[in-house]
Write an enzyme that holds these catalytic residues in place. Structure first.
Site, PDB file in Angstrom:
ATOM      1  N   HIS A 292      -6.665  -5.969  -9.292  1.00 49.56           N
ATOM      2  CA  HIS A 292      -6.928  -6.839  -8.133  1.00 49.56           C
ATOM      3  C   HIS A 292      -7.699  -8.079  -8.599  1.00 49.56           C
ATOM      4  O   HIS A 292      -8.654  -7.956  -9.378  1.00 49.56           O
ATOM      5  CB  HIS A 292      -7.735  -6.065  -7.087  1.00 49.56           C
ATOM      6  CG  HIS A 292      -8.032  -6.882  -5.871  1.00 49.56           C
ATOM      7  ND1 HIS A 292      -7.063  -7.201  -4.938  1.00 49.56           N
ATOM      8  CD2 HIS A 292      -9.171  -7.498  -5.451  1.00 49.56           C
ATOM      9  CE1 HIS A 292      -7.591  -7.956  -3.995  1.00 49.56           C
ATOM     10  NE2 HIS A 292      -8.871  -8.147  -4.280  1.00 49.56           N
TER      11      HIS A 292
ATOM     12  N   ILE B  37       0.872  -1.169   0.000  1.00 50.47           N
ATOM     13  CA  ILE B  37       0.000   0.000   0.000  1.00 50.47           C
ATOM     14  C   ILE B  37       0.911   1.222   0.000  1.00 50.47           C
ATOM     15  O   ILE B  37       1.842   1.304   0.804  1.00 50.47           O
ATOM     16  CB  ILE B  37      -0.885   0.010   1.271  1.00 50.47           C
ATOM     17  CG1 ILE B  37      -1.703  -1.289   1.362  1.00 50.47           C
ATOM     18  CG2 ILE B  37      -1.781   1.233   1.299  1.00 50.47           C
ATOM     19  CD1 ILE B  37      -2.581  -1.557   0.174  1.00 50.47           C
TER      20      ILE B  37
HETATM   21  C1  GRF Z   1      -2.303 -10.612  -9.867  1.00 53.59           C
HETATM   22  O1  GRF Z   1      -3.413 -11.466  -9.820  1.00 53.59           O
HETATM   23  C2  GRF Z   1      -2.526  -9.374  -9.061  1.00 53.59           C
HETATM   24  O2  GRF Z   1      -3.783  -8.824  -9.172  1.00 53.59           O
HETATM   25  C3  GRF Z   1      -2.307  -9.939  -7.675  1.00 53.59           C
HETATM   26  O3  GRF Z   1      -1.172 -10.746  -7.805  1.00 53.59           O
HETATM   27  C4  GRF Z   1      -1.103 -11.222  -9.148  1.00 53.59           C
HETATM   28  C5  GRF Z   1       0.208 -10.772  -9.733  1.00 53.59           C
HETATM   29  O4  GRF Z   1       0.512 -11.510 -10.851  1.00 53.59           O
HETATM   30  N1  GRF Z   1      -2.203  -8.898  -6.695  1.00 53.59           N
HETATM   31  P1  GRF Z   1       1.751 -11.154 -11.801  1.00 53.59           P
HETATM   32  O5  GRF Z   1       2.938 -10.807 -10.914  1.00 53.59           O
HETATM   33  O6  GRF Z   1       1.338 -10.027 -12.698  1.00 53.59           O
HETATM   34  O7  GRF Z   1       1.990 -12.428 -12.559  1.00 53.59           O
END
Ligand code: GRF
Length: 188
Positions: free
Chosen positions: A108, A91
């Site tokens: 998200h 955050i």
């Molecule tokens: C995604 O699903 C994101 O929203 C979540 O963690 C994952 C990250 O995936 N917070 P990447 O690192 O883009 O493969």
């Protein structure tokens, strides 16, 4: 539209942006990719694509406020129009949000406002929802809060685990993030 992308992990969302820019599908300039830790595969992907990178390692800072200031100045150096949090697991401080008002975009893996936080997929599965998905939104200083820009739904299947469900969500998430950035770039 110049963007800085922030990552903490594998960077598949980042890769989708890199690929979409390379193919001409997405008309943005990736000014830099930054991380809150060292040695992420996301930063490696950026280096492989010849993109500037920076690592502001959270663990190197004695005080949270010092890390906040270091992250902000690392990003500001690139003068981005939009900052993208693509699997960035921190955050940011209110000062960061104030520096990029309605210009800090987060993705998200759940349909916000349901299931915010670091375990959105696990929490949705545990609750027993039949439909979940992903959200691209303007982030504020809360945990996965701020105005929603776009969402996509993903059906939960019998026998889904956190991993199988997250993989299906991420397919939609990458598509949604690229499409949303494209719309933001066109509207600017
Ligand atoms: C995604 O699903 C994101 O929203 C979540 O963690 C994952 C990250 O995936 N917070 P990447 O690192 O883009 O493969």
């Amino acid at each position: 539209m110049r963007i800085v992308v922030l990552v903490s992990g594998s960077g598949t969302n980042l890769q989708a942006i890199i690929d979409a820019v390379a193919s001409g599908e997405l008309n943005v300039e990736i000014a830099a990719v930054g991380s809150d830790r060292v040695g992420t595969y996301g930063v490696e992907r950026a280096r492989a694509a010849g993109i500037d990178t920076f690592e502001v390692n959270f663990k190197d800072f004695a005080a949270r406020a010092e890390w906040d200031a270091a992250l902000l100045s690392a990003v500001q150096r690139y003068e981005p129009d939009v900052v993208v949090s693509a699997g960035f697991m921190r955050i940011v401080a209110p000062s960061f949000i104030d520096a990029f008002p309605n210009r800090y975009v987060n993705t998200h893996p759940a349909l916000l406002p349901s299931f915010p936080g670091a375990h959105g997929v696990r929490d949705a599965l545990a609750y027993g929802v039949k439909v979940t998905g992903c959200t691209v939104h303007y982030a504020d200083a809360g945990v996965d809060t701020g105005p929603i820009i776009a969402q996509a739904a993903v059906a939960v299947q019998a026998g889904d685990t956190e991993e199988t469900l997250h993989e299906r969500i991420k397919v939609e998430e990458r598509r949604l993030l690229v499409a949303t950035l494209g719309e933001l770039a066109r509207s600017r």
